[in-house]
Design an enzyme around this catalytic site. Structure first.
Site, PDB file in Angstrom:
ATOM      1  N   GLU A 237      40.929   6.043   6.430  1.00 12.84           N
ATOM      2  CA  GLU A 237      39.940   6.949   5.374  1.00 12.84           C
ATOM      3  C   GLU A 237      38.794   6.106   5.089  1.00 12.84           C
ATOM      4  O   GLU A 237      38.409   6.297   4.212  1.00 12.84           O
ATOM      5  CB  GLU A 237      40.758   7.445   4.496  1.00 12.84           C
ATOM      6  CG  GLU A 237      41.812   8.587   4.586  1.00 12.84           C
ATOM      7  CD  GLU A 237      42.494   9.221   3.477  1.00 12.84           C
ATOM      8  OE1 GLU A 237      42.508  10.537   3.536  1.00 12.84           O
ATOM      9  OE2 GLU A 237      42.594   8.640   2.387  1.00 12.84           O
TER      10      GLU A 237
ATOM     11  N   GLU B 296      47.403  13.516   8.333  1.00  8.96           N
ATOM     12  CA  GLU B 296      48.249  13.703   7.046  1.00  8.96           C
ATOM     13  C   GLU B 296      48.195  15.082   6.642  1.00  8.96           C
ATOM     14  O   GLU B 296      46.998  15.621   6.253  1.00  8.96           O
ATOM     15  CB  GLU B 296      47.437  12.752   5.932  1.00  8.96           C
ATOM     16  CG  GLU B 296      47.750  11.269   6.112  1.00  8.96           C
ATOM     17  CD  GLU B 296      47.118  10.589   4.962  1.00  8.96           C
ATOM     18  OE1 GLU B 296      46.866  11.027   3.859  1.00  8.96           O
ATOM     19  OE2 GLU B 296      46.929   9.190   5.109  1.00  8.96           O
TER      20      GLU B 296
END
EC number: 3.2.1.23
Length: 600
Positions: A164, A238
């Site tokens: 991320e 995710e």
């Protein structure tokens, strides 16, 4: 698993994945070896297979593997090679996410706290002090990982570049650096990045497949992937099956039907998916992370996450609904789900002895003397790697009382004592206290707890703990400290058992103190949960294992105690309680994670 040749690995072609040239879809689930006792790894993997998954995804926590700079640990519950080999044995492919930063509601996102000894440190950038440390770590980590890659006969089909980064994005050269750090050490499998929608375009690196993270399937989020990379397979790295909890908040739950319907929609669009989490496990010890949005909030010990399996590895309705869904897509029978392990209720455990923290100090810990307050990470302990977790006690001598002001230099919470008398707390919200007047010289003591470093967002460089600057009494900065490092590591806990001064618990007692008791088990030990009703805030150790923190404010009310950490016969329980101690704790067979709140 035994594919011939093994030359092509996982590839992308015309919007689909190919594995060794054959169309392939990733049905993945996240489970972190460092949050699950080793004895249960295989059980959780068998449950993954029984749910219809074909891929296991795990992070690698740098801060556990290199707790002290230059000293590496890949043994026992940190045996990454054994974990990955077990996945292969059980027919699971692996997507490895080695960081160096992993987020994961884990202290400092998995980065070792000793990096913060450098006042100029710029984490997650190409700052020399950071990249040199990453290089040394990868030099040790990658030789374990490389032979376990698909093309070498192992289970790893893809490796994620950082984590991320689009939400951090402080250095345009950083992602290329991490990618090269992997390639130059022998990583040959498909590279991926993972970001939420807003970070997607900032987290890309050439040569890596971009994937997306979310819980609600907004219209167009998967199409948006096409705008950043053409004709590539869609992957949700995710898919959040639940959510994590913070102290003082609710226990979040995410509706099972809504979750399964969303997974079905994602799969209908032809995407691959990884369930984060399939099995959350536990933030044992002091390893929980924290959030800093409007205010600092630390994460609870349980990482149950309202995931597909519970914290203790039991099935939920999510498991059976997903099994049905994956089974229909796969079109062939799935392995039977393993039997569930029964849980034990061992009843009330009496904590019959205690020793005050003040009686432990002189004999067990040598104080560090310093004119100025020193933050935890810069204390001269642990081979100069500083202190990472736990508590620090700052002692100084004062004359008279008056107005104590922290100038917001307490990280994260300090109990304040004059001699041994408790006078109050300092934290983010309370920055001043009045100290009672008194005759002569007295000791002022600040017991400061590191409640967990923030693991996400832009404040990572500011995560030093303890006293991070001056504290003032009547506008004069305090000086000449004795500083005690209270990390409560296994060696310390062992010495504590043999120290003189343990005595029977009186009718009324106020901490900080250590309490001890015994749990006698007749038969083969089983998982149980410890309920700490009547206790206020502290940490529980069983046979030397740090189960994590408890706190009366909730939501979490029981701590998970894995059966493999117990033994037949006598089990030693030690509790460090900061304030108000109960007399007993209860061993129960059902966890209670607190008042629930459904995710919108």
């Amino acid at each position: 698993m035994r594919l011939w040749g093994r030359t092509l690995g996982l590839q992308t072609e015309n919007s689909q994945f190919l594995l060794e040239g054959m169309p392939f879809r990733i049905f993945g689930g996240s489970m972190h070896y460092f949050r699950v006792p080793r004895e249960y790894w295989e059980d959780r993997m068998l449950k993954m297979k029984a749910c219809g998954l074909n891929t296991l995804t795990t992070y690698v926590p740098w801060n556990l593997h290199e707790q002290t700079r230059g000293k590496f640990d890949f043994s026992q519950d940190l045996d990454l090679e054994a974990f990955l080999s077990l996945a292969a044995k059980n027919g699971l492919w692996v997507i490895l996410r080695p960081g160096p930063y992993i987020c994961s509601e884990w202290d400092l996102g998995g980065l070792p706290s000793w990096l913060l000894q450098d006042p100029e440190m710029q984490l997650r950038t190409t700052y020399k002090g950071f990249t040199e440390a990453v290089d040394a770590y990868f030099d040790r980590l990658m030789p374990i990982v490389v032979p376990l890659q698909y093309k070498k006969g192992g289970p790893i089909i893809a490796v994620q570049v950082e984590n991320e980064y689009g939400s951090y994005a402080k250095d345009p050269n950083y992602m290329a650096y991490v990618k090269m750090a992997l390639l130059s050490r022998g990583i040959v499998e498909l590279l991926m990045t993972s970001d939420n929608k807003n970070g997607l375009s900032f987290g890309l690196v050439e040569g890596a497949l971009a994937t997306v993270n979310f819980q609600k399937l907004e219209p167009g989020v998967l199409k948006y992937l096409d705008t950043v990379q053409r004709d590539q397979p869609k992957m949700v790295m995710e898919y959040w099956t639940g959510w994590f909890d913070n102290w003082g908040g609710p226990h979040y739950v995410f509706d099972a039907d809504e979750m399964v319907n969303t997974v079905a929609s994602i799969l209908k669009l032809g995407a691959s998916i990884n369930l984060y989490m399939f099995h959350g496990g536990t933030n044992f010890g002091f390893m929980n992370g924290a959030l800093e949005a409007d205010e600092y909030k630390s994460d609870v010990t349980s990482y149950d996450y309202d995931a597909v399996l519970t914290e203790a590895g039991d099935y939920t309705s999510k498991f059976f609904k997903l099994r049905q869904l994956f089974s229909a897509i796969i079109g062939q029978p799935l392995p039977l789900p393993p039997m569930i392990e029964s849980k034990a209720s061992y009843g009330a455990i009496l904590l019959h002895q205690y020793i005050s923290l003040w009686d432990v100090l002189p004999s067990l810990i040598q104080p560090i003397k310093s004119e100025f307050p020193v933050n935890m990470e810069n204390l001269r302990v642990n081979d100069s790697s500083g202190q990472s977790y736990g508590y620090v006690l700052y002692e100084t001598v004062i004359f008279g009382g008056g107005h104590l002001h922290s100038r917001d230099h307490v990280r994260d919470r300090a109990q304040v004592f004059v001699n041994t008398m408790y006078v109050g707390e300092l934290d983010y919200n309370t920055v001043e206290l009045s100290l009672p007047e008194g005759q002569g010289f007295r000791q002022l003591r600040l017991l400061v707890e590191n409640r967990g470093r923030v693991n996400y967002g832009l404040a990572l460089n500011e995560q030093r703990k303890g006293l991070i600057g001056d504290v003032f009494l009547n506008k004069t900065p305090l000086r000449n400290f004795k500083i005690y490092s209270l990390e409560m590591k296994p060696g310390f806990m062992k010495s504590l058992q043999h120290v003189a001064g343990w005595s029977a618990v009186p009718d009324y007692f106020v901490g900080p103190a250590f309490f001890r008791g015994r749990l006698w088990i007749e038969h083969q030990p089983q998982d149980t949960f410890l309920k700490l009703q009547g206790w206020e805030k502290g940490v529980v150790f069983v046979n030397g294992h740090n189960l994590g923190r408890y706190w009366r404010i909730g939501p979490q009310e029981t701590l998970y105690l894995p059966g493999p950490w117990l033994r037949k016969g006598n089990n030693e329980i030690v509790i460090f309680e900061e304030r108000t101690a109960g007399r007993i704790i209860q061993s129960v067979d059902i966890p209670y994670l607190g008042r629930t709140q459904y995710m919108d």
